[in-house]
Design a protein around this motif. Structure first.
Motif: not given
Length: 662
Positions: A526-529, A537-538, A542-547, A564-566
């Motif tokens: 659900e978080i990824l959606k 998504t991109e 790119r973030l080190p460690g992702g979520l 803003q996107r987060l």
């Protein structure tokens, strides 16, 4: 006192064994006060260590305790600049200590027993000198010596018990006040919060609470010992020799006058000190929040000067206050030694006349030391109480703040995403002469997309903040989900609304933790959606460690557009009926902005309110609202407004012209 009296007894025993009583009696009278002071200092350090060690060992256990229900005082402080001199027993701060009453009572009982043991020791000592030493009666010395040892051990044991329960009471009391304040602040409306500076609230939860905690830790002992030692000391002095006891009564008026004078001088200063601490915290807070701006404008010297001015003011206030507060010790000690000298002069004459014995004079001198020390202790307690009352009143201002929002006992639930403003007006303060919003009438069907545009200061954000009831209306009616907003359950209302504010806020922790603010039970899928719908998504890839990447305080290790996107993804995880964007894509490029709009358009029955400065962000909306100076000037579609609204047309042409120039 405990160990020093044992040393005293031992010296008497040595004198008796060597048949040099007179020499040892003179030595004892001279050295007793020195021994007493040295051991008393060791004892105070021991109790302080015991209290600190107990707080450290029990802190984790105390954090798990739930505070009592917050009891709001009947008194409401309407004028925050008005200075309260006293305090009420109904104070909300004092109410927090109700559940800790047993610890306070036990601490007072143990200190009373400890003091009683200490008061008995000089009486036994005088009996040893007058009967045992003078008559060379070893049995008297052994009997009274054993009683003195028992009193010393009893005093020590009950002193330890006092230290334990006093530390427990003060630490838990401070914990309850901090938690109760935090819960109270969390229940504040924006209008309530506007009554306080953020730095002032921080000071109340830290510095002011520490003042109260220190008052309990340092004040219970002298508060209980002082009056008890004073009364018992006077009684024992009168029992030994009533005539000689009258001497130190002459010092009472002087001591009392000095105490009242000092308190009257320092009482007004303590509240000023705490308000200056507020200002100091405010300067530091502003500097840390805007540290990038400070460095980019090379304003370090200006900020240092600004801090130094407040710091200097605080130092000056502390210096002035301590100038008066520190007078109590030399005055009281001067009075004590003067009384001792007078007693020695009169007592020696009475010994020569045979009306008093050496042991009786020694006993009276011991009690005089205890009595005058009790005055010193009580004067210190008065100073502690004076400062703590200032802090107590400041904390009470938080507890006494009445909520400006009246909630229904059994609120209704939001049925859909429809919104209807009916002649709504609003102002931030009741005392304000003009409305921020004036006579707003607007109907937004469920599932529609509405854009709001206007010049800076047109009250666009204010209009949006009324929908989740962050502020109450001054007049008119507002319906959300077909129900009057004042009849809705506040939790259900805000759960039904997702907001992405103009100032985006992320908290320290992982990206996943921040996104789960929208839905704590959300799965990674659900978080990824939600991230994909927010066009991030991109970014996550790119973030080190992702979520699992750790965000700094306020998300300072990601850019404005990423933040803003987060925040958009976090709002989408709520699966709201109404989604409010308050200029939330201003830091996002046009391509990503268009992608976010397309993704949101796929969500069924979602009412979207988009506040924007760029017409490209709202031209697709079903309805566009043009605002100016707190009023709705015109509504319509993009094409309709280009024909009928001069303000909208002017904004459009200015933006189109800018694009052509580019």
């Amino acid at each position: 006192m405990n160990v020093q009296e044992l040393g005293f007894s031992y010296a008497v025993w040595q004198g008796l064994c060597k048949n040099k009583c007179k020499v040892h009696i003179k030595f004892l009278v001279l050295s007793k006060s020195i021994i007493l002071r040295l051991i008393e200092k060791k004892k105070d350090r021991f109790f302080s260590k015991m209290a600190f060690r107990y707080r450290s060992d029990k802190q984790e256990q105390m954090d798990e305790e739930q505070p009592d229900q917050i009891l709001v005082s009947v008194f409401h402080k309407a004028d925050f600049n008005h200075r309260k001199v006293g305090f009420s027993l109904k104070s909300s701060v004092l109410q927090q200590g109700k559940s800790l009453r047993k610890y306070f009572i036990l601490a007072l009982i143990f200190i009373a027993i400890e003091t009683s043991f200490e008061v008995i020791i000089p009486y036994l000592m005088s009996d040893i000198i007058d009967v045992g030493v003078m008559n060379r009666d070893t049995s008297i010395f052994i009997n009274r010596g054993l009683w003195m040892i028992a009193c010393a051990i009893g005093s020590f044991v009950f002193g330890l018990l006092y230290a334990k329960f006093a530390a427990k009471a003060s630490a838990r009391f401070a914990q309850k006040i901090r938690r109760a304040q935090f819960e109270k602040i969390e229940n504040f409306t924006f209008e309530n919060i506007d009554h306080f500076e953020s730095s002032g609230l921080i000071t109340r939860m830290t510095s002011d609470v520490i003042v109260l905690q220190n008052t309990i830790t340092s004040g219970i002992r002298p508060l209980a010992r002082g009056p008890l030692m004073l009364v018992l000391g006077i009684i024992m002095c009168i029992a030994i020799n009533p005539m000689l006891s009258l001497v130190f009564f002459c010092a009472f008026p002087i001591v009392g006058f000095v105490m009242v004078w000092i308190v009257s001088k320092v009482a007004p200063q303590y509240r000023l000190i705490q308000k200056t601490v507020d200002a100091l915290n405010g300067v530091v807070e502003e500097n840390l929040v805007a540290i990038r701006l400070v460095k980019s404008f090379v304003r370090k010297d200006y900020e240092v000067d600004r801090f130094e001015k407040v710091n200097e003011q605080l130092a000056a206030l502390n210096e002035k206050t301590n100038h008066y507060a520190f007078l109590n010790l030399p005055v009281f000690q001067g009075s004590m030694y003067t009384v001792i000298v007078v007693l020695l002069l009169i007592g020696s004459q009475m010994i020569m006349e045979g009306t008093i014995q050496v042991g009786q004079l020694t006993g009276i001198l011991s009690y005089v030391l205890q009595i005058m020390n009790s005055f010193i202790m009580m004067s210190n307690v008065f100073l502690l109480l004076t400062r703590s009352i200032a802090s107590l009143n400041r904390i009470d201002e938080v507890f006494d703040e009445k909520p400006t929002m009246v909630l229904p006992r059994k609120g209704k639930e939001v049925q859909d995403g429809s919104i209807e403003f009916d002649h709504v007006s609003m102002k931030y303060s009741k005392e304000a002469k003009e409305d921020v919003l004036s006579d707003v009438t607007l109907k937004i069907p469920s599932g529609s997309r509405v854009g709001i545009i206007g010049a800076t200061g047109a009250a666009k954000s204010t209009l949006a903040m009324l929908i989740p009831r962050l502020y109450d209306l001054s007049s008119g009616n507002l319906k959300v989900g077909q129900e009057n907003i004042k009849d809705l359950d506040l939790v259900n209302l805000r759960d039904s609304i997702g907001m992405v504010l103009q100032k985006n806020v992320l908290f320290s922790g992982t990206v996943r933790d921040n996104l789960k603010w929208g839905n704590p039970q959300a799965s990674d899928e659900e978080i990824l959606k939600a991230i994909d719908m927010a066009g991030a998504t991109e970014l996550i890839e790119r973030l080190p460690g992702g979520l699992d990447m750790e965000l700094g305080q306020q998300g300072n290790n990601v850019s404005g557009g990423q933040k803003q996107r987060l925040c958009i993804a976090r709002a989408l995880l709520k699966k709201p009926k109404i989604l409010i964007f308050d200029d939330s894509t201003s830091a996002v490029d046009t391509k990503t902005d268009a992608k976010i709009r397309d993704n949101l358009a796929k969500i069924k029955d979602l009412t979207q309110i988009i506040i924007a400065q760029r017409i490209s962000s709202i031209r697709h909306c079903d309805q566009i609202v043009v605002m100016d100076q707190g009023k709705i000037v015109q509504t319509g579609t993009h094409d309709e407004l280009l024909e009928t609204s001069p303000i909208y047309k002017e904004i459009y042409e200015s933006q189109q012209g800018g694009m052509q120039d580019d």
